[in-house]
Scaffold this active site. Structure first.
Site, short mmCIF file in Angstrom:
data_model
loop_
_atom_site.label_atom_id
_atom_site.label_comp_id
_atom_site.label_asym_id
_atom_site.label_seq_id
_atom_site.Cartn_x
_atom_site.Cartn_y
_atom_site.Cartn_z
N TYR A 107 0.96 -1.21 0.04
CA TYR A 107 -0.06 0.12 0.23
C TYR A 107 0.76 1.24 -0.14
O TYR A 107 1.73 1.53 0.61
CB TYR A 107 -0.93 0.04 1.37
CG TYR A 107 -2.19 -0.98 1.07
CD1 TYR A 107 -2.24 -1.91 -0.17
CD2 TYR A 107 -3.05 -1.18 2.24
CE1 TYR A 107 -3.29 -2.68 0.11
CE2 TYR A 107 -3.86 -2.05 2.14
CZ TYR A 107 -4.26 -2.95 1.10
OH TYR A 107 -5.32 -3.84 1.14
N SER B 19 -13.71 -4.55 -0.08
CA SER B 19 -14.73 -3.92 -1.09
C SER B 19 -16.13 -4.23 -0.90
O SER B 19 -16.86 -4.54 -1.94
CB SER B 19 -14.37 -4.18 -2.68
OG SER B 19 -14.86 -3.45 -3.70
N LEU C 175 -18.37 -2.43 -0.56
CA LEU C 175 -19.40 -1.38 -1.19
C LEU C 175 -19.18 -1.49 -2.68
O LEU C 175 -19.46 -0.63 -3.48
CB LEU C 175 -19.03 0.10 -0.76
CG LEU C 175 -19.36 0.49 0.69
CD1 LEU C 175 -18.87 1.73 1.11
CD2 LEU C 175 -20.75 -0.04 1.00
N GLY D 38 -16.53 -1.29 -4.62
CA GLY D 38 -15.77 -0.38 -5.17
C GLY D 38 -16.35 1.23 -5.42
O GLY D 38 -16.24 1.96 -6.10
N GLY D 39 -17.51 1.26 -4.25
CA GLY D 39 -18.04 2.35 -4.41
C GLY D 39 -19.51 2.55 -5.10
O GLY D 39 -20.31 3.56 -4.96
N LEU E 251 -22.00 0.87 -4.53
CA LEU E 251 -23.13 0.94 -3.27
C LEU E 251 -23.01 2.09 -2.32
O LEU E 251 -23.58 1.85 -1.23
CB LEU E 251 -23.04 -0.50 -2.73
CG LEU E 251 -23.13 -1.61 -3.49
CD1 LEU E 251 -22.67 -3.02 -2.66
CD2 LEU E 251 -24.53 -1.95 -3.96
#
Length: 329
Positions: A53, A218, A220, A222-223, A225
């Site tokens: 990361y 993830s 959600l 990848g956004g 939701l």
């Protein structure tokens, strides 16, 4: 905050896991520190990161996020002692020279070297949960479990987890660990959301049966939701989402309508749905701001009734249960 045991271990973790992939490349250090402090104040004790990361886009380098967390720990006040710290090993580190032993993989040579790097960057003497970021079928389980046994015996890690494993990988891993009278895996970190329900076929049942806590990443989608997905907000991140929003527009509109009826935003309902699965220990939330983190805490108070769960199944059909019943007589 609610807590539960992580898989078959005696380690207690919060039902929310703080994901740190945004820390450094997206969220600056000051805001990252603010989010981690808020997490501790809220009782979130489970933090997840990875050695790569910081180098996954955003112009940073591998290890930047671990270094940031290490500086946060260095402030003291019991920060390190209060955190169940999870990091990962597998990927290529762009801070190291190119070479055959710096490609993706899990050789004992690489595990030893990358573990030492993570410990140094995180400014700690041990990792609570050391996770294989991906399966490496080129490495035998004798080599893998031998490397992890050494690290545990040295006190450098406490438990081993997996990520992105298939169900059969988990089964083989646990069988080989049992042969060595070794605890084996205690967790599997896996992609799982209303938009990605394939793990219900094999991974979730295998994990539940073999004593692994599932840590969804993830959750959600990848956004997609999230509460702002349908607004297609301007900016590079939302432009990337826009194509997927168009693809799932009908589903997302139905989902938004249901959430409106429930009186809860989409992200909260999506996370509460993931958390309701008995195989799930804690979904990973990856806030970019303190406000996003605070909003996520709401999931602990939302209990979806049977009618809501049935409607979610209609909007986002799953595979029909666990294999083979999902597809065979």
């Amino acid at each position: 905050m609610d807590y539960t045991y992580l898989g078959k271990s005696g380690l207690k973790v919060s039902r929310i896991c703080l994901g740190t992939m945004n820390f450094g490349p997206v969220t600056d250090e000051k805001e990252s520190f603010r989010i981690m402090d808020a997490a501790l104040d809220a009782g979130v004790n489970f933090f997840d990161t990875a050695n790569v990361y910081g180098g996954l886009g955003g112009g940073g380098k591998s290890g930047d996020t671990e270094e940031l967390i290490g500086r946060w720990f260095k402030q003291g006040s019991g920060r390190r002692e209060k955190v169940v710290l999870a990091t990962k090993v597998y990927g290529k580190m762009n801070i190291e020279p190119d070479g055959p032993n710096n490609e993706g993989g899990l050789s004992a040579h690489k595990i030893r070297r990358h573990l030492e790097g993570s410990l140094q960057r995180l400014q700690t003497d041990h990792i609570d949960l050391y996770q294989m970021h991906h399966i490496d079928t080129a490495v035998s389980w004798d080599e893998l479990w031998g490397a992890f046994e050494v690290a545990i015996n040295q006190g450098k890690i406490s438990y081993v987890g997996s990520s992105n494993f298939a169900g059969w990988h988990i089964a083989v891993a646990q069988k080989e660990a049992q042969k060595r009278n070794f605890l084996g895996l205690i967790s599997e970190q896996h992609k799982y959301s209303l938009l990605c329900r394939e793990p219900e076929l094999e991974v979730l049942p295998a994990s539940h049966e073999l004593g692994l806590g599932v840590i969804p990443w993830s959750p959600l989608g990848g956004g997609l939701l999230g509460r702002n997905a349908l607004k297609k907000l301007e900016g590079s991140r939302s432009e990337k989402i826009a194509e997927q929003v168009d693809k799932h527009k009908e589903q997302l509109e139905q989902f938004a309508s249901l959430c409106n009826d429930l009186g809860e935003p989409q992200d909260v309902v999506a996370l509460a749905w993931v958390l309701a699965n008995p195989a799930v220990t804690a979904p990973i939330i990856g806030p970019r701001t303190s406000e996003q983190f605070e909003n996520s805490l709401r999931i602990l108070d939302v209990k979806l009734d049977e009618a809501a769960l049935k409607r979610l199944d209609e909007i986002f059909p799953g595979p029909g249960g666990a294999a083979p019943k999902a597809y065979a007589w």
